[in-house]
Design an enzyme around this catalytic site. Structure first.
Site, mmCIF file in Angstrom:
data_model
loop_
_atom_site.group_PDB
_atom_site.id
_atom_site.type_symbol
_atom_site.label_atom_id
_atom_site.label_comp_id
_atom_site.label_asym_id
_atom_site.label_seq_id
_atom_site.Cartn_x
_atom_site.Cartn_y
_atom_site.Cartn_z
ATOM 1 N N THR A 1 50.029 12.667 53.560
ATOM 2 C CA THR A 1 49.236 12.414 51.667
ATOM 3 C C THR A 1 49.274 13.725 50.936
ATOM 4 O O THR A 1 48.879 14.665 49.459
ATOM 5 C CB THR A 1 48.817 11.949 51.132
ATOM 6 O OG1 THR A 1 46.936 12.258 51.858
ATOM 7 C CG2 THR A 1 48.212 10.817 51.436
ATOM 8 N N HIS B 1 39.950 8.312 54.085
ATOM 9 C CA HIS B 1 40.777 8.391 55.170
ATOM 10 C C HIS B 1 40.088 9.039 56.141
ATOM 11 O O HIS B 1 39.712 9.679 56.558
ATOM 12 C CB HIS B 1 42.386 9.232 55.088
ATOM 13 C CG HIS B 1 42.648 8.832 53.716
ATOM 14 N ND1 HIS B 1 43.874 10.137 52.941
ATOM 15 C CD2 HIS B 1 42.672 8.340 53.185
ATOM 16 C CE1 HIS B 1 44.329 9.763 52.439
ATOM 17 N NE2 HIS B 1 43.908 8.353 52.442
ATOM 18 N N HIS C 1 37.803 12.249 56.082
ATOM 19 C CA HIS C 1 37.880 12.656 54.788
ATOM 20 C C HIS C 1 38.128 12.308 53.221
ATOM 21 O O HIS C 1 38.933 10.785 53.430
ATOM 22 C CB HIS C 1 38.972 14.092 54.233
ATOM 23 C CG HIS C 1 40.841 13.568 54.336
ATOM 24 N ND1 HIS C 1 40.914 13.522 55.628
ATOM 25 C CD2 HIS C 1 41.456 13.299 53.631
ATOM 26 C CE1 HIS C 1 42.671 13.476 55.604
ATOM 27 N NE2 HIS C 1 42.295 13.034 54.008
ATOM 28 N N HIS D 1 40.088 21.754 50.165
ATOM 29 C CA HIS D 1 40.573 21.410 49.006
ATOM 30 C C HIS D 1 39.975 19.373 49.090
ATOM 31 O O HIS D 1 39.981 18.365 48.471
ATOM 32 C CB HIS D 1 42.422 21.009 48.988
ATOM 33 C CG HIS D 1 42.245 20.090 50.861
ATOM 34 N ND1 HIS D 1 42.822 21.170 51.531
ATOM 35 C CD2 HIS D 1 42.959 18.970 51.155
ATOM 36 C CE1 HIS D 1 42.802 21.019 52.557
ATOM 37 N NE2 HIS D 1 43.124 19.935 52.416
ATOM 38 N N HIS E 1 39.427 11.491 48.702
ATOM 39 C CA HIS E 1 40.046 11.650 47.771
ATOM 40 C C HIS E 1 39.906 10.813 46.895
ATOM 41 O O HIS E 1 39.442 10.132 46.960
ATOM 42 C CB HIS E 1 42.083 11.369 47.739
ATOM 43 C CG HIS E 1 42.594 12.106 49.190
ATOM 44 N ND1 HIS E 1 43.224 13.034 48.999
ATOM 45 C CD2 HIS E 1 42.655 11.620 50.641
ATOM 46 C CE1 HIS E 1 43.389 13.663 50.161
ATOM 47 N NE2 HIS E 1 43.157 12.377 50.757
#
Length: 270
Positions: free
Chosen positions: A209, A140, A121, A95, A123
């Site tokens: 999140t 993050h 990581h 993901h 997003h």
């Protein structure tokens, strides 16, 4: 000397707990980001009992950082960052694309508590928005720190990106990101190469999140927006596109009367 031993033991215990709980939870394949899917963001809380907070929590992240909600705290204690080079691994978790630091890569200090850097990581697009504006990418930097009651708390430092010039840190990792899924040793990586810059930071209490959506996370979001090239975002996106939607950003969550603070980091200080 005793202080150094305590910090080393604390870091070791935190690392073990982090990788056995938080990282494992985030690696779960049962959730996705496709809004029309039965395992999409709206249904995370129904997939597993231990993910119930994704549905019932009232301190969830991300949120919109709106000017009319922000309380300016000129005397709020500044964020102190002290990072150092350490061996790291690049991980394609399905993901997202993440970097796991394998040892003591340094820490941040919030209100006198050390939070040790564990992982970073990305997003896409950004999960947090500023005055309704969503950005191209969000980084993050996940830290974990011990609390007086013996538990651990998570603190995430966030950097937003808009399209523009290439990000040097992602450029350094590009040759590893394009390789096959799974885990790849990066050698020694210096987290301080992630350039935060700026002196304005948002601060609020929220959640992870992604499942299990654990609450009580201290979020610190850099108000200064960095830049990333379209090719770099495309590179990250294609690394996980096979199994997930074109985006891996959770929808905005209700603020629910929470305070959002804005503080100034004095120039020349960490």
């Amino acid at each position: 000397m005793k202080g150094e031993n305590y910090m080393s033991i604390a870091f070791l215990l935190i690392s073990i707990l982090f990788y056995s709980t938080l990282t494992t939870a985030l690696d779960e394949p049962e959730f996705g980001y496709n809004e029309k899917s039965p395992n999409g963001p709206r249904h995370w809380g129904d997939v597993k009992e231990e993910w119930a907070l994704c549905k019932t929590g009232d301190m969830q992240s991300p949120i919109d950082l709106s000017n009319n909600r922000v309380e300016v705290i000129p005397k709020l204690r500044a964020l102190k960052m002290s990072y150092k080079p350490q061996h790291a691994t690049l991980l394609n978790r399905g993901h997202d694309v993440a970097i796991n630091w394998e040892g003591d890569a340094g820490s941040i200090v919030i209100n006198g508590t050390h939070f040790f850097l564990q992982q970073s990581h990305w997003h896409w697009p950004s999960e947090h928005t500023i005055n309704g504006r969503r950005y191209a990418l969000e980084l993050h930097m996940v830290h974990v720190g011990p609390q007086p009651d013996g538990t651990n708390k998570t603190a995430v430092v966030t950097l937003l990106y808009k399209y523009g010039s290439s990000d040097p840190f992602i450029s350094e990792l590009a040759k590893y990101i394009i390789e096959e899924d799974g885990e790849k040793s990066l050698g020694v990586i210096d987290p301080s190469e992630i350039k935060m810059g700026g002196n304005l930071y948002y601060r609020y209490i929220g959640s992870l999140t992604a499942p299990p959506c654990t609450e009580g996370v201290i979020w610190t979001i850099n108000k200064k927006v960095s830049s990333v090239s379209r090719g770099q975002v495309k590179l990250l996106k294609h690394a996980v596109l096979k199994r997930y939607a074109k985006r891996n950003a959770r929808p905005l969550q209700p603020l629910n009367q929470r305070e959002v603070q804005l503080f100034v980091r004095p120039q020349g200080k960490e």
